[in-house]
Design a protein around this motif. Sequence first.
Motif, PDB file in Angstrom:
ATOM      1  N   GLU A  10      -0.550   2.356  -2.926  1.00  0.00           N
ATOM      2  CA  GLU A  10      -1.249   2.779  -1.795  1.00  0.00           C
ATOM      3  C   GLU A  10      -2.097   2.129  -0.747  1.00  0.00           C
ATOM      4  O   GLU A  10      -2.989   1.256  -1.123  1.00  0.00           O
ATOM      5  CB  GLU A  10      -1.921   4.709  -1.512  1.00  0.00           C
ATOM      6  N   GLY A  47      -3.741   1.747   2.931  1.00  0.00           N
ATOM      7  CA  GLY A  47      -4.519   2.635   3.862  1.00  0.00           C
ATOM      8  C   GLY A  47      -4.944   1.819   4.661  1.00  0.00           C
ATOM      9  O   GLY A  47      -5.073   0.518   4.842  1.00  0.00           O
ATOM     10  N   GLY A  93      -3.898   9.067  13.596  1.00  0.00           N
ATOM     11  CA  GLY A  93      -2.342   8.998  14.074  1.00  0.00           C
ATOM     12  C   GLY A  93      -2.250   9.971  14.662  1.00  0.00           C
ATOM     13  O   GLY A  93      -3.116   9.538  15.779  1.00  0.00           O
ATOM     14  N   GLU A 106       5.627   7.471   0.521  1.00  0.00           N
ATOM     15  CA  GLU A 106       5.478   8.882   0.952  1.00  0.00           C
ATOM     16  C   GLU A 106       4.384   7.971   2.473  1.00  0.00           C
ATOM     17  O   GLU A 106       4.075   7.604   2.243  1.00  0.00           O
ATOM     18  CB  GLU A 106       4.692  10.254  -0.206  1.00  0.00           C
ATOM     19  N   VAL A 107       4.542   8.699   3.561  1.00  0.00           N
ATOM     20  CA  VAL A 107       3.864   8.249   4.721  1.00  0.00           C
ATOM     21  C   VAL A 107       2.970   9.615   4.961  1.00  0.00           C
ATOM     22  O   VAL A 107       3.445  10.652   6.049  1.00  0.00           O
ATOM     23  CB  VAL A 107       4.539   7.840   5.728  1.00  0.00           C
ATOM     24  N   ARG A 108       1.927   9.417   5.533  1.00  0.00           N
ATOM     25  CA  ARG A 108       0.860  10.076   5.500  1.00  0.00           C
ATOM     26  C   ARG A 108      -0.510   9.575   6.878  1.00  0.00           C
ATOM     27  O   ARG A 108      -0.340   8.212   6.334  1.00  0.00           O
ATOM     28  CB  ARG A 108      -0.282  10.120   4.702  1.00  0.00           C
ATOM     29  N   SER A 109      -0.394  10.412   7.956  1.00  0.00           N
ATOM     30  CA  SER A 109      -1.453  10.108   8.380  1.00  0.00           C
ATOM     31  C   SER A 109      -1.977  10.597   9.257  1.00  0.00           C
ATOM     32  O   SER A 109      -1.745  11.723   9.426  1.00  0.00           O
ATOM     33  CB  SER A 109      -0.654   9.832   9.982  1.00  0.00           C
ATOM     34  N   GLY A 110      -3.278  10.928   9.427  1.00  0.00           N
ATOM     35  CA  GLY A 110      -4.389  11.836  10.186  1.00  0.00           C
ATOM     36  C   GLY A 110      -5.384  11.089  10.897  1.00  0.00           C
ATOM     37  O   GLY A 110      -5.298  10.499  11.385  1.00  0.00           O
ATOM     38  N   GLY A 118      -3.913   5.946   8.282  1.00  0.00           N
ATOM     39  CA  GLY A 118      -2.696   6.380   6.791  1.00  0.00           C
ATOM     40  C   GLY A 118      -2.959   5.571   6.628  1.00  0.00           C
ATOM     41  O   GLY A 118      -3.477   5.034   5.994  1.00  0.00           O
ATOM     42  N   ARG A 163       2.393   5.562   0.403  1.00  0.00           N
ATOM     43  CA  ARG A 163       2.490   5.637  -1.180  1.00  0.00           C
ATOM     44  C   ARG A 163       3.880   5.508  -1.590  1.00  0.00           C
ATOM     45  O   ARG A 163       5.086   5.744  -1.604  1.00  0.00           O
ATOM     46  CB  ARG A 163       1.598   6.851  -1.424  1.00  0.00           C
TER      47      ARG A 163
END
Length: 146
Positions: free
Chosen positions: A77, A79, A84, A123-127, A131, A134
């Motif tokens: 991961e 980060g 985001g 997997e791409v996450r953004s908040g 971000g 993974r």
Amino acid sequence: MATVELRFSAQPEHVRTARLVAAAVARRAGVDEAVLDEVRLAVGEACSRAVGLHRSHGITAPVSVALTEEEKSFSIEVGDEVPGPGAEPPPGAGLDESESGTEVDGEDEMGLAVISGLVDDVEVRSGINGGVIRMTWPRTPAPVLP
């Protein structure tokens, strides 16, 4: 489950170290030798992307990398701390005058496309807190001794 954590300042020269550490930990975790170049390239791309995002948004926090050995897989991961879409940027943060939002967005999309081409499980996450990309690879089972 064993995890190695790496944090480095958002400087391009640190990306090479992250790639080398990722390849070494992946090898130790049992990732197939034939896939190690893909691991190196994908981690380099993800770290370069995070460094670019930090620098273009004026964020001084370090980039984080977590390398996790699970029972049947190995995941990494990467980060960043860039909020985001739709999130309020941190006070004082903004694009450098030399870079436009269009250039940054284009580089971001290109980096994600390269990673997706190298890694089957992404997997791409953004908040609001940043971000995470993974990436997961299967582990080669240890040989059973007679």
